[in-house]
Design an enzyme around this catalytic site. Structure first.
Site, mmCIF file in Angstrom:
data_model
loop_
_atom_site.group_PDB
_atom_site.id
_atom_site.type_symbol
_atom_site.label_atom_id
_atom_site.label_comp_id
_atom_site.label_asym_id
_atom_site.label_seq_id
_atom_site.Cartn_x
_atom_site.Cartn_y
_atom_site.Cartn_z
ATOM 1 N N GLU A 182 17.294 14.988 148.392
ATOM 2 C CA GLU A 182 18.330 15.292 149.389
ATOM 3 C C GLU A 182 18.831 16.739 149.306
ATOM 4 O O GLU A 182 18.922 17.414 150.331
ATOM 5 C CB GLU A 182 19.492 14.298 149.249
ATOM 6 C CG GLU A 182 19.094 12.913 149.749
ATOM 7 C CD GLU A 182 20.019 11.787 149.287
ATOM 8 O OE1 GLU A 182 21.080 12.087 148.710
ATOM 9 O OE2 GLU A 182 19.669 10.611 149.498
ATOM 10 N N ASP A 204 27.436 17.346 147.598
ATOM 11 C CA ASP A 204 27.269 16.246 148.559
ATOM 12 C C ASP A 204 28.290 15.144 148.296
ATOM 13 O O ASP A 204 28.174 14.404 147.321
ATOM 14 C CB ASP A 204 25.829 15.700 148.435
ATOM 15 C CG ASP A 204 25.540 14.538 149.392
ATOM 16 O OD1 ASP A 204 26.472 14.023 150.038
ATOM 17 O OD2 ASP A 204 24.358 14.151 149.474
HETATM 18 P P1 ADP Z 1 26.494 8.669 152.730
HETATM 19 O O1 ADP Z 1 25.757 9.885 152.292
HETATM 20 O O2 ADP Z 1 27.146 7.931 151.615
HETATM 21 O O3 ADP Z 1 25.689 7.792 153.616
HETATM 22 P P2 ADP Z 1 27.999 10.207 154.713
HETATM 23 O O4 ADP Z 1 27.499 11.530 154.352
HETATM 24 O O5 ADP Z 1 27.638 9.666 156.045
HETATM 25 O O6 ADP Z 1 27.768 9.136 153.590
HETATM 26 O O7 ADP Z 1 29.603 10.289 154.614
HETATM 27 C C1 ADP Z 1 30.443 9.245 154.967
HETATM 28 C C2 ADP Z 1 31.865 9.661 154.651
HETATM 29 O O8 ADP Z 1 32.202 10.839 155.381
HETATM 30 C C3 ADP Z 1 32.883 8.613 155.035
HETATM 31 O O9 ADP Z 1 33.781 8.414 153.965
HETATM 32 C C4 ADP Z 1 33.598 9.246 156.206
HETATM 33 O O10 ADP Z 1 34.950 8.843 156.306
HETATM 34 C C5 ADP Z 1 33.525 10.706 155.884
HETATM 35 N N1 ADP Z 1 33.729 11.532 157.066
HETATM 36 C C6 ADP Z 1 33.028 11.523 158.220
HETATM 37 N N2 ADP Z 1 33.574 12.392 159.104
HETATM 38 C C7 ADP Z 1 34.631 12.968 158.492
HETATM 39 C C8 ADP Z 1 35.613 13.944 158.878
HETATM 40 N N3 ADP Z 1 35.614 14.486 160.087
HETATM 41 N N4 ADP Z 1 36.550 14.281 157.965
HETATM 42 C C9 ADP Z 1 36.583 13.713 156.751
HETATM 43 N N5 ADP Z 1 35.705 12.800 156.341
HETATM 44 C C10 ADP Z 1 34.744 12.413 157.189
HETATM 45 MG MG MG Z 2 24.308 11.269 152.129
#
Ligand code: ADP
Ligand code: MG
Length: 613
Positions: A182, A204
């Site tokens: 990643e 990340d």
């Molecule tokens: P993963 O890698 O675990 O699949 P993501 O990278 O999709 O996760 O991140 C998900 C997280 O990002 C969630 O906790 C979500 O609330 C947060 N998130 C998404 N958009 C925002 C934002 N605009 N501000 C703050 N946090 C956010």
């Molecule tokens: Mg991720």
């Protein structure tokens, strides 16, 4: 560069024919798929245009499955059949998993299984559902089947976790070009691989996990210098902190379902506060109130602080100072939080790169890499970004393999090792280059054979022959053997293709895991057999040459031990052979010492390459 598995002559795509490739970020919380079209990366949405596919699968009694948003909505009402965060279970056995919200089967054998209304499901099967949903998006957009995908995995994923990810892809009918780390994908998305070299930190913060990686780019190859993080820290914890705050403010959650509603409201509020400064919260019947950004920041500051400890550790592990880092890349939805960006900038004393959507950056990098690997990008764009998929080694006595360049070494790679002769007066060596993870040559792939002639005659073990393996930027392997006293040299170049399909590689890796204990036993046996043969040859030669130094009772004792060793060496017990070798060695020790005194060199022992015949 001409990457190992795709640059075989005749396998390159026809001119003007573009093959369908995509990059997949298979996330703990959300997954997404992207593809390159007309040189631009397109992140693909569902029919409603939603790009993030929640990594949630719900199983139904009739065997059907719902994936994504619709499944996520059932998390509260149907918790045991609605599987979220399955990535945490990939490649894991029951014993490796602690408490789980799901009904895990109790058997310790094989991968963990989840009991659902639709029967027992493995994490691989659950992930395959997510991958199928993404595949459908891409095939609808590209108008046909995908010929290859790149799927990203955390840099710290071990072999079973990577294997499980590949298995899920196979189950979903997706041909995997390769798995990509990643953080490397994020660096590729920013085009950092175009730089000649650099040191990059990838931060990340996702929904439930925090990962920090330190990458070094040199000569076009990304190397992961160190990784760290916290497997239980992410946006979800910020949500929980916010809910606790609301409970203190009078929120009344009296059922798990109401708690879930509050958590959802918290997540939504947090995301909105990345853009706005004050918002109204309304969870009917549970909580109502205003929330401003400053309050949120006070609540999440301790969590942000907790991410800095792994950052410090990673720098320390790699022996790198903050000032040495060229760029900091932000990945993961939670890095959208303005407060977090400030803190990161303060820590690294440099504004982090964030212009690519942190939710999408990994999928974008994966799509770029997929396009390249499938052969759509022009040769000029080819970047060096690969590793050796299976170890490269040399056959040694006993039909065993000595690994010279281990698998996953970044390309270009170069490693040398010294070998010696097996027999007195040996003037030539046969070299057999093989590839694979198994211990026996017969279980590996033969790549090339060549010989080194003209070695000056010496006693066994005295010659020093350095064998160098070099894999260049184009994936070509050259093997050089050089005798160090006279400097005679011999060389061969092979294409270690490699020609291996992904399936071959997977099978070979799988076999090496399945056979690891047989192989270790076989290796021990072969090593003792080789040693026994060497010992017998050496003692016989010594007895013939030094007959005058041999006492009669000694001769009888040595001969008795020789007969014993001859009789056990064809057996299957390495320890019995070892014991007979030791006995023969003891019986001949005094005689050997007298020969030494008589000015003869004792044959050195050492690893010998197959005797030339
Ligand atoms: P993963 O890698 O675990 O699949 P993501 O990278 O999709 O996760 O991140 C998900 C997280 O990002 C969630 O906790 C979500 O609330 C947060 N998130 C998404 N958009 C925002 C934002 N605009 N501000 C703050 N946090 C956010
Ligand atoms: Mg991720």
């Amino acid at each position: 560069m001409a990457l190992l598995q795709i640059s075989e002559p005749g396998q390159s795509p026809l001119p003007h024919e573009r093959r369908r490739a995509a990059g997949i970020d298979l996330g703990t919380t959300n997954s997404l798929i992207a593809t390159v079209r007309d040189g631009h990366v397109q992140v693909l949405g569902d029919a409603e245009g939603r790009i993030l596919l929640p990594s949630v699968v719900r199983f139904h009694a009739d065997g059907a499955a719902t994936i994504g948003q619709a499944a996520a909505e059932a998390e509260v009402s149907d918790p045991l059949n609605t599987i979220a965060s399955v990535k945490r279970l990939m490649g894991r056995g029951r014993a490796e998993i602690g408490a789980s919200p799901y009904d895990l089967s109790s058997t310790d054998e094989g991968p963990v299984r989840l009991r659902t209304v639709a029967g027992e499901k493995t994490p691989v099967e659950v992930s395959a559902h997510i991958l199928r949903a993404l595949k459908a998006r891409a095939e609808a957009y590209l108008g046909g089947e995908l010929s290859g995908v790149v799927i990203t995995v955390p840099a710290y994923f071990d072999e079973p976790q990577r294997q499980a990810t590949k298995d899920a892809a196979r189950l979903a009918g997706l041909p995997v070009l390769r798995l990509l780390n990643e953080p490397t994908a994020a660096a590729v998305a920013y085009g950092l691989d175009r730089n000649p070299e650099g040191l990059y930190c990838v931060y990340d913060l996702g929904g439930g996990t925090f990962d920090v990686s330190l990458l070094r780019l040199s000569q076009g190859v990304f190397e992961v210098l160190a990784t760290g993080g916290d497997a239980l820290l992410g946006g979800d914890d910020m949500d929980a902190a916010l809910v606790r705050h609301w409970m203190g403010e009078g929120a009344r959650a009296t059922s798990p379902s109401e708690t879930r509603q509050l958590l959802r409201a918290a997540r939504h509020a947090r995301e909105r506060l990345s853009g706005e400064t004050e918002i109204m919260i309304d969870v009917p019947g549970v909580f109502q109130g205003l929330l401003n950004r400053a309050t949120l920041e006070g609540l999440i500051d301790p969590l942000i602080e907790r991410t800095l400890a792994p950052c410090r550790r990673v720098l320390k592990d790699a022996g790198v100072k903050v000032a040495d880092i060229h760029e900091v890349v932000l990945v993961g939805g939670a890095t959208r939080t303005p407060r977090l960006r400030e803190r990161i900038e303060g820590f690294f004393r440099k504004a982090p790169l964030h212009d690519i959507d942190p939710d999408q950056v990994v999928a974008i990098g994966a799509a770029r890499q997929a396009d390249l690997l499938i052969g759509n990008a022009g040769a000029a764009d080819m970047l060096l970004l690969d590793v050796i998929p299976l170890s490269l080694g040399l056959e040694i006595m006993g039909g065993l393999v000595e690994k010279i360049i281990p698998r996953n070494s970044p390309i270009p790679a170069s490693r040398a090792q010294e070998f010696t002769t097996y027999k007195d007066g040996q003037t030539a060596l046969a070299l057999h280059v093989v590839q694979g993870e198994r211990d026996l040559v017969s279980d590996c792939r033969s790549l090339a054979r060549f010989s080194l002639r003209g070695i000056p005659p010496m006693v066994a073990g005295a010659a020093r022959i350095r064998v160098t393996f070099r894999v260049d930027a184009d994936g070509l392997l050259s093997v050089t053997a050089r005798e160090l006293t006279q400097g005679i040299e011999s060389e061969i170049t092979v294409k270690p293709s490699f020609g291996l399909s992904d399936a071959d590689i997977e099978r070979m890796l799988g076999d090496s895991i399945i056979h690891a204990s047989d192989d270790a036993l076989m290796r021990a046996l072969r090593e003792q057999q080789v040693e026994a043969d060497r010992m017998i040859v050496a003692v016989e030669a010594a007895m013939a040459e030094g007959a005058d130094l041999l006492m009669e009772n000694e001769r009888t004792a040595i001969e008795r031990q020789m007969v014993l060793l001859q009789s056990v060496k064809g057996g299957t017990d390495p320890q019995a052979i070892r014991a007979a070798i030791v006995s023969l060695d003891q019986a001949s020790a005094d005689f050997a010492a007298r020969r030494m005194d008589a000015g003869l060199r004792k044959a050195m022992t050492g690893r010998s390459v197959t005797e030339f015949s």
